[in-house]
Design an enzyme around this catalytic site. Sequence first.
Site, PDB file in Angstrom:
ATOM      1  CG  ASP A  34      -1.894  -0.990   1.177  1.00 48.60           C
ATOM      2  OD1 ASP A  34      -2.796  -1.042   2.292  1.00 48.60           O
ATOM      3  OD2 ASP A  34      -2.073  -1.703   0.217  1.00 48.60           O
ATOM      4  CB  ALA A  35       3.870   2.066   1.852  1.00 48.30           C
ATOM      5  CG  ASP A  38      -1.041   4.937   0.110  1.00 47.64           C
ATOM      6  OD1 ASP A  38      -1.686   4.534  -0.669  1.00 47.64           O
ATOM      7  OD2 ASP A  38      -0.917   4.422   1.438  1.00 47.64           O
ATOM      8  CB  SER A  83     -36.812  -6.648 -12.421  1.00 51.74           C
ATOM      9  OG  SER A  83     -37.984  -6.490 -12.640  1.00 51.74           O
ATOM     10  CE  LYS A 116     -32.103 -11.216  -8.043  1.00 50.20           C
ATOM     11  NZ  LYS A 116     -32.049 -10.256  -6.684  1.00 50.20           N
ATOM     12  NE  ARG A 137     -33.835  -2.191 -11.187  1.00 53.20           N
ATOM     13  CZ  ARG A 137     -33.866  -3.480 -10.996  1.00 53.20           C
ATOM     14  NH1 ARG A 137     -33.886  -4.477 -11.704  1.00 53.20           N
ATOM     15  NH2 ARG A 137     -34.129  -3.614  -9.728  1.00 53.20           N
ATOM     16  CD  GLU A 179     -27.243  -5.712  -7.883  1.00 50.62           C
ATOM     17  OE1 GLU A 179     -27.401  -5.644  -9.164  1.00 50.62           O
ATOM     18  OE2 GLU A 179     -28.239  -5.769  -6.980  1.00 50.62           O
ATOM     19  CE  LYS A 295     -27.691 -13.236 -16.583  1.00 54.65           C
ATOM     20  NZ  LYS A 295     -26.879 -12.145 -17.149  1.00 54.65           N
ATOM     21  CE  LYS A 319     -35.074 -12.621  -5.083  1.00 53.91           C
ATOM     22  NZ  LYS A 319     -36.246 -11.623  -4.785  1.00 53.91           N
TER      23      LYS A 319
HETATM   24  S1  IVH Z   1     -28.597 -10.840 -14.421  1.00 50.17           S
HETATM   25  C1  IVH Z   1     -32.307  -8.793 -17.086  1.00 50.17           C
HETATM   26  N1  IVH Z   1     -26.953 -11.184 -12.766  1.00 50.17           N
HETATM   27  O1  IVH Z   1     -30.989  -8.625  -9.739  1.00 50.17           O
HETATM   28  C2  IVH Z   1     -31.900  -8.627 -16.121  1.00 50.17           C
HETATM   29  N2  IVH Z   1     -28.513  -9.712 -12.163  1.00 50.17           N
HETATM   30  O2  IVH Z   1     -34.167  -8.985 -10.472  1.00 50.17           O
HETATM   31  C3  IVH Z   1     -30.634  -9.735 -15.917  1.00 50.17           C
HETATM   32  N3  IVH Z   1     -28.570  -8.929  -9.912  1.00 50.17           N
HETATM   33  O3  IVH Z   1     -31.905  -6.386 -12.062  1.00 50.17           O
HETATM   34  C4  IVH Z   1     -29.776  -9.359 -14.806  1.00 50.17           C
HETATM   35  N4  IVH Z   1     -27.033  -9.918  -9.145  1.00 50.17           N
HETATM   36  O4  IVH Z   1     -29.577  -5.893 -10.448  1.00 50.17           O
HETATM   37  C5  IVH Z   1     -27.896 -10.426 -13.112  1.00 50.17           C
HETATM   38  N5  IVH Z   1     -25.566 -11.978 -11.058  1.00 50.17           N
HETATM   39  C6  IVH Z   1     -26.247 -11.373 -11.415  1.00 50.17           C
HETATM   40  C7  IVH Z   1     -27.181 -10.306 -10.441  1.00 50.17           C
HETATM   41  C8  IVH Z   1     -28.218  -9.680 -10.977  1.00 50.17           C
HETATM   42  C9  IVH Z   1     -27.570  -9.338  -8.974  1.00 50.17           C
HETATM   43  C10 IVH Z   1     -29.690  -8.168  -9.795  1.00 50.17           C
HETATM   44  C11 IVH Z   1     -29.995  -7.237 -10.989  1.00 50.17           C
HETATM   45  C12 IVH Z   1     -31.294  -7.346 -11.717  1.00 50.17           C
HETATM   46  C13 IVH Z   1     -31.934  -8.097 -10.591  1.00 50.17           C
HETATM   47  C14 IVH Z   1     -32.925  -9.065 -11.173  1.00 50.17           C
END
Ligand code: IVH
Length: 673
Positions: A34-35, A38, A83, A116, A137, A179, A295, A319
Amino acid sequence: MTASQPSERAAELRQLLSNYSYEYHVLDQPSISDAVYDSLFGELKRIEAAHPELIMADSPTQRVGSALAGGFKKVRHSSRMLSLNDVFDRQDVEDWVVRMDKLLPGRKHEFFADIKMDGLACALIYEDGLFVQAVTRGDSFVGEDVTANVRTIKNVPLSLRRVADYELFLRGRTEVRGEIVMLKKDFAKLNEQQKASGKPEFANPRNLAAGTIRQLDPKLVAERPLHFRAYDLQRDNPAEVPTNMFAYGALTALGLTRNQQASVFDSLNGVMKFVDTWDQKRHDLPFNTDGLVIKINDRAQFAELGIVGKQPRAAVAYKYAAEQATTIVRDIVISIGRTGAATPVAVFEPTVVAGTTVQHASLHNADEIARLDVRIGDTVVIFKAGDIIPQVESVVSELRPKDSHPFDFEVTLKHQYPELKFERPSGEVVYRVKGATGPLLLKKAVEHFASKAALDIDTLGEKNVGALVDAGLVSDMADIYRLTKDQVMELERFADISAGKLVDAIAERKRPQLERFVYGLGIRHVGVQTAIDLSNHFGSLEKLAAAQIDELEEVDGVGEVVAESIVAWFADPDNEELLKKFADLGVKPTHEDRSRGALAGQNFVITGTLQSMGRDIAAEKVRSLGGVFQSAVAKDTTYLVAGGKIGESKLQKATEYGIKIINEAEFLKLIGE
Ligand code: IVH
């Protein structure tokens, strides 16, 4: 040797510091101290101070910006920031896949899954590789310009890294979505500082991150360590990012932090394994998470599947069960454990936390009750992380009943245990049974455990128990199973034969009947009959220990008071330890189901004296055949056994309730004697 030109030197320093920053924040592998950082940083700052024309937007010195004038500018997103729909179990995931199959029949899907993060979504815009704008967002179409604040986030590259294969992302517009979170360790550190300086603590990392990003003073933002994790990469030409996995590879190459755990699966089984793995391990992650994102990996397929409302069809948020819930405190019961410690237990309205029903939690001691100011009738937030036992986190004071009053530990102790005296040794938080009553309580407990209706160890009466406790050989009920003949022989009361007999008698009770064992534990309000009914209902000690109040109340003769007392007994950590000790010593209560015995469903009362046997034996016979032995005539009594003449009032009651009156001979026949 000529000194390099300030402009060259500044460019070198920028490059170097940016690399160090990448190593430190993204790779987590700093190559310098770090030093050193800096010191180089200081040099760059001095050059820039002397030559302001050399200050570049991507200079690391620009992370602490100037104060913003007024609020935040509104910015329209190039494409909506969507979302996701929530799913909660395998069935939901399967249904999601079926819906996609209907729209794209016969097409194979590859899945992409990532953790997530629980923070706030933000889009970073890069023009020709240079960070130019950060937008929240907002309402999904229009967000707020938080560029100055995001600049202070150390792992946000101010310019994208130039790496072969990904150079096209340094041309034109590149949008990185991700995020903003606060890491758990940074959050804890900040709260420690708050506490040390007497300021209120922050509630949780997510709220703090969201609050921080909306601060108007970027200097303040720079003092709060935020962290950015990317999850999406967008170009005007979508073909440049063919799959989500490709996007993740590019993000790393370009210098952005993203979750390394993200993976591709070709089957739903693979995805579900990932779900299960992270259910266990998510608490070890450096940030908070409330689930996973799943996804479709192929981005052309993703686009083809389209959007419904605010959510794309091609992605879902898995979830995990919530780990916090609110409930109402029905009662606070104090349990006295084997060491004489008084442990308060909050009994709740049952509520589901992290997938299991919770209805009690230890409140630990009087100080903890005072700290939380938890009262009977209060609505409380309870918290459960992973396998950890539920805890009361806080009281929702807005929902407190008007007539509530603070919980008075001492008064409650007096009320619940009028026969005992308690003390709180100085410097301790725990109330304990006072002085001489302590060993006395222990002796009584062990005597009770060994008594006829419990484990029936007849050599372990009052005097022997007294001698064993006084000699320090027994400090709880389980200790009797540890006694050796040699130890016992040392005591004045015992000789070779008697010591051997005692140790053998105890060893014979290593598989006690469940009901005798349960009765022997000395749980308040659990008498012989209740212990039998509980054993018949639950069938094992483990099931009884895990029983919910409502389930307990299903058992005959168990009302609210008894149920709460049982729950409090099993919730007392002292008792948990005692049960563990029994198990470790090989003591295993067993249950034989008598509910189908010859006298099942029949209730007996004996009045007067029987010629052939004592009351205890008669009761035992009735119970061993599945019948219930009652102490007084009640509506549900089946037989009144008359040992001699029956009193007028009993006779009247029996006639009124339609109870059969039988004599001793008839009774003997029923019990098969
Ligand atoms: S992909 C079409 N990956 O969760 C949205 N989202 O309800 C595709 N989030 O709005 C989002 N971690 O803000 C994705 N690894 C991740 C995520 C993530 C958190 C949040 C993001 C999104 C919401 C989805």
